[in-house]
Design an enzyme around this catalytic site. Structure first.
Site, PDB file in Angstrom:
ATOM      1  N   HIS A  77       0.850  -1.427   0.096  1.00 15.23           N
ATOM      2  CA  HIS A  77      -0.205   0.037   0.088  1.00 15.23           C
ATOM      3  C   HIS A  77       0.767   1.243   0.042  1.00 15.23           C
ATOM      4  O   HIS A  77       1.966   1.407   0.615  1.00 15.23           O
ATOM      5  CB  HIS A  77      -1.074   0.046   1.102  1.00 15.23           C
ATOM      6  CG  HIS A  77      -0.554  -0.071   2.541  1.00 15.23           C
ATOM      7  ND1 HIS A  77      -0.096   0.972   3.316  1.00 15.23           N
ATOM      8  CD2 HIS A  77      -0.250  -1.045   3.404  1.00 15.23           C
ATOM      9  CE1 HIS A  77       0.202   0.707   4.446  1.00 15.23           C
ATOM     10  NE2 HIS A  77       0.228  -0.447   4.648  1.00 15.23           N
ATOM     11  N   ASP A  79      -0.207   4.330   0.881  1.00 17.58           N
ATOM     12  CA  ASP A  79      -0.388   5.327   2.227  1.00 17.58           C
ATOM     13  C   ASP A  79       0.386   4.945   3.560  1.00 17.58           C
ATOM     14  O   ASP A  79       0.645   4.009   3.589  1.00 17.58           O
ATOM     15  CB  ASP A  79      -1.860   5.496   2.459  1.00 17.58           C
ATOM     16  CG  ASP A  79      -2.596   4.414   3.146  1.00 17.58           C
ATOM     17  OD1 ASP A  79      -2.019   3.270   2.423  1.00 17.58           O
ATOM     18  OD2 ASP A  79      -3.371   4.292   3.786  1.00 17.58           O
ATOM     19  N   ASP A 140       6.106   1.074   6.735  1.00 26.38           N
ATOM     20  CA  ASP A 140       4.403   0.421   6.688  1.00 26.38           C
ATOM     21  C   ASP A 140       3.895   1.621   5.515  1.00 26.38           C
ATOM     22  O   ASP A 140       3.489   2.395   6.004  1.00 26.38           O
ATOM     23  CB  ASP A 140       3.859   0.403   7.897  1.00 26.38           C
ATOM     24  CG  ASP A 140       2.275   0.150   7.721  1.00 26.38           C
ATOM     25  OD1 ASP A 140       2.035  -0.425   6.786  1.00 26.38           O
ATOM     26  OD2 ASP A 140       1.778   0.359   8.896  1.00 26.38           O
ATOM     27  N   GLU A 174      -5.005   2.058   2.594  1.00 24.80           N
ATOM     28  CA  GLU A 174      -5.053   0.793   3.396  1.00 24.80           C
ATOM     29  C   GLU A 174      -5.251   1.302   5.034  1.00 24.80           C
ATOM     30  O   GLU A 174      -6.096   0.618   5.571  1.00 24.80           O
ATOM     31  CB  GLU A 174      -3.905  -0.212   3.333  1.00 24.80           C
ATOM     32  CG  GLU A 174      -3.708  -1.459   3.915  1.00 24.80           C
ATOM     33  CD  GLU A 174      -3.246  -1.279   5.665  1.00 24.80           C
ATOM     34  OE1 GLU A 174      -3.409  -2.345   6.181  1.00 24.80           O
ATOM     35  OE2 GLU A 174      -2.830  -0.372   5.935  1.00 24.80           O
ATOM     36  N   GLU A 175      -4.448   2.271   5.197  1.00 26.24           N
ATOM     37  CA  GLU A 175      -4.426   2.411   6.942  1.00 26.24           C
ATOM     38  C   GLU A 175      -6.002   2.999   7.054  1.00 26.24           C
ATOM     39  O   GLU A 175      -6.239   3.035   8.676  1.00 26.24           O
ATOM     40  CB  GLU A 175      -3.430   3.721   6.949  1.00 26.24           C
ATOM     41  CG  GLU A 175      -2.107   3.064   6.750  1.00 26.24           C
ATOM     42  CD  GLU A 175      -1.625   2.279   7.828  1.00 26.24           C
ATOM     43  OE1 GLU A 175      -2.144   1.721   8.290  1.00 26.24           O
ATOM     44  OE2 GLU A 175      -0.398   1.761   7.561  1.00 26.24           O
ATOM     45  N   ASP A 197       3.302  -6.745   3.698  1.00 25.82           N
ATOM     46  CA  ASP A 197       3.006  -5.399   4.627  1.00 25.82           C
ATOM     47  C   ASP A 197       3.197  -5.793   6.137  1.00 25.82           C
ATOM     48  O   ASP A 197       2.875  -6.670   6.708  1.00 25.82           O
ATOM     49  CB  ASP A 197       1.428  -5.227   4.456  1.00 25.82           C
ATOM     50  CG  ASP A 197       1.032  -3.823   5.224  1.00 25.82           C
ATOM     51  OD1 ASP A 197       1.845  -3.229   5.593  1.00 25.82           O
ATOM     52  OD2 ASP A 197      -0.168  -3.750   5.299  1.00 25.82           O
ATOM     53  N   HIS A 379       3.379   3.356  12.740  1.00 28.89           N
ATOM     54  CA  HIS A 379       2.374   4.378  12.893  1.00 28.89           C
ATOM     55  C   HIS A 379       3.084   5.468  13.816  1.00 28.89           C
ATOM     56  O   HIS A 379       2.193   6.110  14.453  1.00 28.89           O
ATOM     57  CB  HIS A 379       1.071   3.740  13.363  1.00 28.89           C
ATOM     58  CG  HIS A 379       0.444   3.026  12.611  1.00 28.89           C
ATOM     59  ND1 HIS A 379      -0.899   2.369  12.741  1.00 28.89           N
ATOM     60  CD2 HIS A 379       0.893   2.446  11.230  1.00 28.89           C
ATOM     61  CE1 HIS A 379      -1.024   1.899  11.605  1.00 28.89           C
ATOM     62  NE2 HIS A 379      -0.311   1.639  10.713  1.00 28.89           N
TER      63      HIS A 379
HETATM   64 ZN    ZN Z   1       0.435  -1.522   6.219  1.00 25.75          ZN
END
Ligand code: ZN
Length: 406
Positions: A77, A79, A140, A174-175, A197, A379
Site C-alpha cells: 500500500h 499510504d 509501513d 489501506e490505513e 505488509d 504508525h
Molecule cells: Zn501496512
C-alpha cells in the site's frame, strides 16, 4: 537503484491518508507518489502498466518461460497512517547496530530505547533505518513497495531464474481500511497474491479477525430535576448500566492470541440521548456470531427493563477472517513457507488481531495472505526497519516467483 535507495526515495513522499475526505484516494499526495512509481515501472520496461483515477497502480513482469503457469501477484500500500505525520521524513541509517539506545532527536530527547522496544536486540549487528523522531518512517508500507519493485528488477537482471507472469499492485488508503474497496480483482487477473505488509522477519499471516461495529443509542426523557420523580429517564445512566453488562475480561486490554473481545470505543451524550459505540472482534466465526447475538440480547434486556424503544442497536459486519478463503488453497501458504525456508528465514504463522487488505481481497476472489515487510513499531516516530529484513523479504518474493515455475 538499490533496494535501500528505492526505500529512501519512497519515504521522501508524504502519503498520509485521511479518514475525513470521503474520496479515493483519500489524499491527492498518494496519487503523486503513484505517478512517480508508474514512471519508475515504465523506465524498468514493465508491461500492462495502469494507474486508475482511484490511485491503484498495476503492472506486469511477463513470464520468461513457456508452459501454463498461474499468474501471481504481490501487493503493497501507498499510504501511511493518519496517526502521525509523514511529511518531511528524514531517515537515518544506523550501521552495524550495537544494541544500545538510539537517540533519534537529541534536542527533544526522543530516544528509541532498548528497554521500551526490546525487539531492537533481535537486530544487533544489522543496519537500521530510523526516523529523526519527528515523523513516522513509512516502512509501513514503503518497505513492501521497495521490496516488490526490487524483486522484479532482480528477476529482470537474472533471466536464468524462470518464472510465470508476475503482477504487482500498489493501492491507496489501506490505513483507513479502504485499500481493497476499489481494487479491481478481475483486472489484476491473478490466481492468488501476497500482500507484503508489516511485521518482523518470517511473519506469514492468513488469519485475521471477523469484525463488526455496534452503535447503541439510548433514548432518555429529560424533565426538570426538581420534578423528575418517576418521570425522568437519564440516558447516561441507562448507557452506563448497559456498559457494565460487559465483562472486563473480554476487552482488548485483557485478551491476546485467539481471544476475541468487545471494545468500547466511544460514549457521548446527555440526559436526553446517549450513544455508545463498540467494535466486536473474534477469529472464530461461530464465536463472532455469538458475540453479535449477545449484543442484541443485552439490548433486548435493557428494553425489557426500561421500556421498548429505549435502546436501539445498529450492528454492521465490517470484515471476515480470510482463513475460510485460504483453507481451500493451502498450497499458496506451503509455497510461501518453502520460499522462506529456502532463503534462510524461519516462518512464523501469526493470527492477525485486526484486518488486512488481503482479507477483503480474499473475499473478493483473490486469495491473499500477508508476508512480512520487515518494519517495526508502525504508525509512530519509533518506527524502524532493518535493511537486512527488507533484503530477506525481497528474496522471499524472488523465491516464490521461482518456485511457482517449478
Ligand atoms: Zn501496512
Amino acid at each position: 537503484m538499490t533496494l535501500v535507495e528505492r526505500f529512501l526515495k519512497y519515504v521522501s513522499f508524504d502519503t498520509q491518508s485521511s479518514e475525513d475526505t470521503g474520496v479515493t484516494p483519500s489524499t491527492t499526495k498518494q496519487m503523486v507518489f503513484a505517478q512517480y512509481l508508474k514512471s519508475e515501472l515504465e523506465a524498468m520496461g514493465l508491461e500492462e502498466i495502469s494507474l486508475d483515477e482511484n490511485g491503484y497502480l498495476f503492472a506486469t513482469l511477463p513470464a520468461n518461460t513457456d508452459g501454463t503457469l498461474p499468474a501471481i501477484g504481490f501487493i503493497a500500500h501507498l499510504d501511511t497512517s493518519p496517526d502521525m505525520t509523514g511529511e518531511n521524513v528524514m531517515p537515518r541509517i544506523v550501521k552495524n547496530y550495537d544494541g544500545t539506545d538510539i537517540v533519534l532527536c537529541a534536542e527533544e530527547n526522543i530516544v528509541l530505547s532498548v528497554h521500551r522496544f526490546p525487539e531492537l536486540l533481535d537486530h544487533k549487528g544489522e543496519d537500521l533505518i530510523v526516523t529523526n523522531g519527528k515523523t513516522l518512517l513509512g516502512a509501513d508500507d514503503k518497505a513492501g513497495i521497495a521490496e516488490i519493485v526490487s524483486a522484479v528488477a532482480y528477476l529482470q537482471e537474472h533471466p536464468e531464474i524462470k518464472h510465470g507472469k508476475i503482477r504487482i499492485g500498489f493501492n491507496p488508503d489501506e490505513e483507513i481500511g479502504l485499500g481493497a474497496h476499489k481494487f479491481d480483482v478481475e483486472k489484476f487477473g491473478c490466481e492468488w497474491a501476497y500482500t507484503m505488509d508489516g511485521g518482523e522477519v518470517g511473519e506469514l499471516e492468513f488469519e485475521n479477525f471477523n469484525a463488526a461495529s455496534a452503535k447503541i443509542t439510548f433514548h432518555g426523557r429529560n424533565v426538570h430535576p426538581g420534578y423528575a420523580k418517576n418521570k425522568m429517564v437519564n440516558s447516561l445512566r441507562v448507557a452506563n448500566r448497559f456498559v457494565s453488562l460487559f465483562s472486563d475480561a473480554e476487552t482488548p486490554e485483557c485478551t491476546q492470541d485467539y481471544e476475541g473481545f468487545f471494545h468500547l470505543i466511544g460514549m457521548s451524550g446527555d440526559v436526553e440521548q446517549t450513544t455508545v459505540s463498540y467494535i466486536i472482534r473474534d477469529h472464530d466465526r461461530a464465536c463472532f456470531e455469538r458475540r453479535k447475538q449477545l449484543m442484541s440480547q443485552r439490548v433486548d434486556f435493557m428494553n425489557q427493563e426500561y421500556g421498548e424503544g429505549t435502546v436501539t442497536l445498529e450492528l454492521n459486519d465490517q470484515y471476515f477472517n480470510m482463513r475460510e478463503k485460504i483453507e481451500p488453497v493451502m498450497h499458496i501458504i506451503d509455497l510461501a513457507f518453502q520460499a522462506m525456508k529456502e532463503v534462510g528465514v524461519e516462518p512464523s504463522v501469526k493470527a492477525i488481531r485486526g484486518g488486512t487488505d488481503g482479507a477483503q481481497l480474499s473475499f473478493k476472489g483473490l486469495p491473499c495472505p500477508n508476508i512480512f515487510a520487515g518494519g517495526l513499531n508502525f504508525h509512530g516516530r519509533f518506527e524502524f526497519v532493518p535493511i537486512q529484513s527488507m533484503e530477506k523479504a525481497m528474496k522471499v518474493i524472488v523465491k516464490i516467483a521461482e518456485l511457482v515455475a517449478k
